[in-house]
Scaffold this active site. Sequence first.
Site, PDB file in Angstrom:
ATOM      1  N   HIS A   1       0.660  12.821  -6.704  1.00  0.00           N
ATOM      2  CA  HIS A   1       0.119  11.935  -5.664  1.00  0.00           C
ATOM      3  C   HIS A   1       1.021  10.717  -5.467  1.00  0.00           C
ATOM      4  O   HIS A   1       0.540   9.588  -5.269  1.00  0.00           O
ATOM      5  CB  HIS A   1      -1.300  11.504  -6.023  1.00  0.00           C
ATOM      6  CG  HIS A   1      -2.183  11.263  -4.834  1.00  0.00           C
ATOM      7  ND1 HIS A   1      -3.263  12.060  -4.538  1.00  0.00           N
ATOM      8  CD2 HIS A   1      -2.155  10.323  -3.855  1.00  0.00           C
ATOM      9  CE1 HIS A   1      -3.862  11.605  -3.444  1.00  0.00           C
ATOM     10  NE2 HIS A   1      -3.199  10.550  -3.013  1.00  0.00           N
TER      11      HIS A   1
ATOM     12  N   TYR B   1       0.833  -1.204   0.000  1.00  0.00           N
ATOM     13  CA  TYR B   1       0.000   0.000   0.000  1.00  0.00           C
ATOM     14  C   TYR B   1       0.866   1.251   0.000  1.00  0.00           C
ATOM     15  O   TYR B   1       0.638   2.184  -0.773  1.00  0.00           O
ATOM     16  CB  TYR B   1      -0.947   0.016   1.205  1.00  0.00           C
ATOM     17  CG  TYR B   1      -1.602   1.363   1.379  1.00  0.00           C
ATOM     18  CD1 TYR B   1      -2.647   1.760   0.545  1.00  0.00           C
ATOM     19  CD2 TYR B   1      -1.150   2.265   2.339  1.00  0.00           C
ATOM     20  CE1 TYR B   1      -3.221   3.018   0.671  1.00  0.00           C
ATOM     21  CE2 TYR B   1      -1.719   3.518   2.472  1.00  0.00           C
ATOM     22  CZ  TYR B   1      -2.753   3.886   1.638  1.00  0.00           C
ATOM     23  OH  TYR B   1      -3.309   5.140   1.756  1.00  0.00           O
TER      24      TYR B   1
ATOM     25  N   GLY C   1       7.160  11.793   1.673  1.00  0.00           N
ATOM     26  CA  GLY C   1       6.129  10.904   2.197  1.00  0.00           C
ATOM     27  C   GLY C   1       6.650   9.527   2.541  1.00  0.00           C
ATOM     28  O   GLY C   1       6.796   9.171   3.706  1.00  0.00           O
TER      29      GLY C   1
ATOM     30  N   ALA D   1       1.474  14.567   3.489  1.00  0.00           N
ATOM     31  CA  ALA D   1       0.320  13.842   4.032  1.00  0.00           C
ATOM     32  C   ALA D   1       0.356  12.392   3.564  1.00  0.00           C
ATOM     33  O   ALA D   1       0.159  12.105   2.388  1.00  0.00           O
ATOM     34  CB  ALA D   1      -0.972  14.510   3.586  1.00  0.00           C
TER      35      ALA D   1
ATOM     36  N   ALA E   1      -1.380   8.736   4.482  1.00  0.00           N
ATOM     37  CA  ALA E   1      -2.558   8.248   5.198  1.00  0.00           C
ATOM     38  C   ALA E   1      -2.233   7.053   6.091  1.00  0.00           C
ATOM     39  O   ALA E   1      -1.264   6.326   5.877  1.00  0.00           O
ATOM     40  CB  ALA E   1      -3.644   7.860   4.197  1.00  0.00           C
TER      41      ALA E   1
ATOM     42  N   LYS F   1      -3.102  21.035  -4.050  1.00  0.00           N
ATOM     43  CA  LYS F   1      -2.168  19.902  -4.135  1.00  0.00           C
ATOM     44  C   LYS F   1      -2.554  19.002  -5.305  1.00  0.00           C
ATOM     45  O   LYS F   1      -3.650  18.436  -5.325  1.00  0.00           O
ATOM     46  CB  LYS F   1      -2.212  19.116  -2.820  1.00  0.00           C
ATOM     47  CG  LYS F   1      -1.356  17.859  -2.773  1.00  0.00           C
ATOM     48  CD  LYS F   1      -1.497  17.181  -1.407  1.00  0.00           C
ATOM     49  CE  LYS F   1      -0.660  15.927  -1.287  1.00  0.00           C
ATOM     50  NZ  LYS F   1      -1.166  14.830  -2.136  1.00  0.00           N
TER      51      LYS F   1
ATOM     52  N   ARG G   1       0.449   7.657  -7.665  1.00  0.00           N
ATOM     53  CA  ARG G   1      -0.583   6.704  -7.252  1.00  0.00           C
ATOM     54  C   ARG G   1      -1.930   6.953  -7.926  1.00  0.00           C
ATOM     55  O   ARG G   1      -2.889   6.240  -7.668  1.00  0.00           O
ATOM     56  CB  ARG G   1      -0.744   6.765  -5.732  1.00  0.00           C
ATOM     57  CG  ARG G   1       0.483   6.272  -4.990  1.00  0.00           C
ATOM     58  CD  ARG G   1       0.557   6.806  -3.575  1.00  0.00           C
ATOM     59  NE  ARG G   1      -0.379   6.203  -2.643  1.00  0.00           N
ATOM     60  CZ  ARG G   1      -0.248   4.995  -2.095  1.00  0.00           C
ATOM     61  NH1 ARG G   1       0.780   4.227  -2.414  1.00  0.00           N
ATOM     62  NH2 ARG G   1      -1.131   4.547  -1.230  1.00  0.00           N
TER      63      ARG G   1
ATOM     64  N   GLY H   1       7.253  14.094  -4.455  1.00  0.00           N
ATOM     65  CA  GLY H   1       7.405  13.031  -5.437  1.00  0.00           C
ATOM     66  C   GLY H   1       8.847  12.735  -5.779  1.00  0.00           C
ATOM     67  O   GLY H   1       9.500  13.520  -6.472  1.00  0.00           O
TER      68      GLY H   1
END
Length: 370
Positions: free
Chosen positions: A260, A26, A314, A79, A81, A236, A263, A292
């Site tokens: 993203h 994930y 991230g 961010a 998750a 964003k 993703r 990224g």
Amino acid sequence: MLPRLVCISDYEQHVRSVLQKSVYDYYRSGANDQETLADNIQAFSRWKLYPRMLRNVADIDLSTSVLGQRVSMPICVGATAMQCMAHVDGELATVRACQTMGTGMMLSSWATSSIEEVAEAGPEALRWMQLYIYKDREISRQIVKRAEKQGYKAIFVTVDTPYLGNRIDDVRNRFKLPPQLRMKNFETNDLAFSPKGNFGDNSGLAEYVAQAIDPSLSWDDITWLRRLTSLPIVVKGILRGDDAKEAVKHGVDGILVSNHGARQLDGVPATIDVLPEIVEAVEGKVEVFLDGGVRKGTDVLKALALGAKAVFVGRPIIWGLAFQGEKGVQDVLEILKEEFRLAMALSGCQNVKVIDKTLVRKNPLAVSKI
């Protein structure tokens, strides 16, 4: 005895054997064939550094500001998750590490710790709130108002997710949250992506987005958000100059150049490659950030040279979190900070103000895979 991890790739390699496969997949995976996922990282090598010599670099100042708030370095936490899948302390460990390091953290709306819990864990940390626009606007409104009340300093609204990208690993794994976890910013099982909810037999998160997130999101919603809050708003997910110009017209305070984490739509360019177009389009009217593929201090230097005010990371944060919780996050940030400091020194940059586009040139022999 814990292994000695000295660079970001060490952390990812180690935690691959630590995390449950579906959880690692994930966090790690991108959409479809994951071309953009690879290119986000590889693209930095297409930009070559041209250092200045005979500059006094005995003292290096990494500090800068983001949306008017001082940070110790232009390396912030994006961010990501559901961080409690990586470590029991999840977002609470991350915000504490950011507080110690003097940098900012963007909290995902889909966090497994609440807005209030994160504020309590990091009362002195610079915190920003990531926002999705829900079909029920009241849900989004409440998130904004809770963030305001808890001292978050900006809203980062994600605009690239009308539907979830086709993340094949998540489909194969039938990804769902572990039974003990939920998205803690929401009350009902369906909104909290609770294992008690009904999210189908494929990617549960894709079903969640289809049920809850509004695919009719438009520029009118940026106007609505601008009227809702006096906090700075950052859009964003922008990858085109004309979209950047439109965002400025709608009164945003910043743009986060983002795909993203590769993703969403596979086949889009690496963010570092589109950054110059976005910087040119906004004409200095708003701050521009990038996420990224940032894995090294030289990546940070290249992004700033091309016009980013700061970068957001991230996955590296997740790898540090999974390895050693708060300490792991802090260590990852320390590695990036020290790599960036060295890159600045070796490029003849005493502070971030002197980092400019003369430091980088695109390798004319390099051809993007996208």
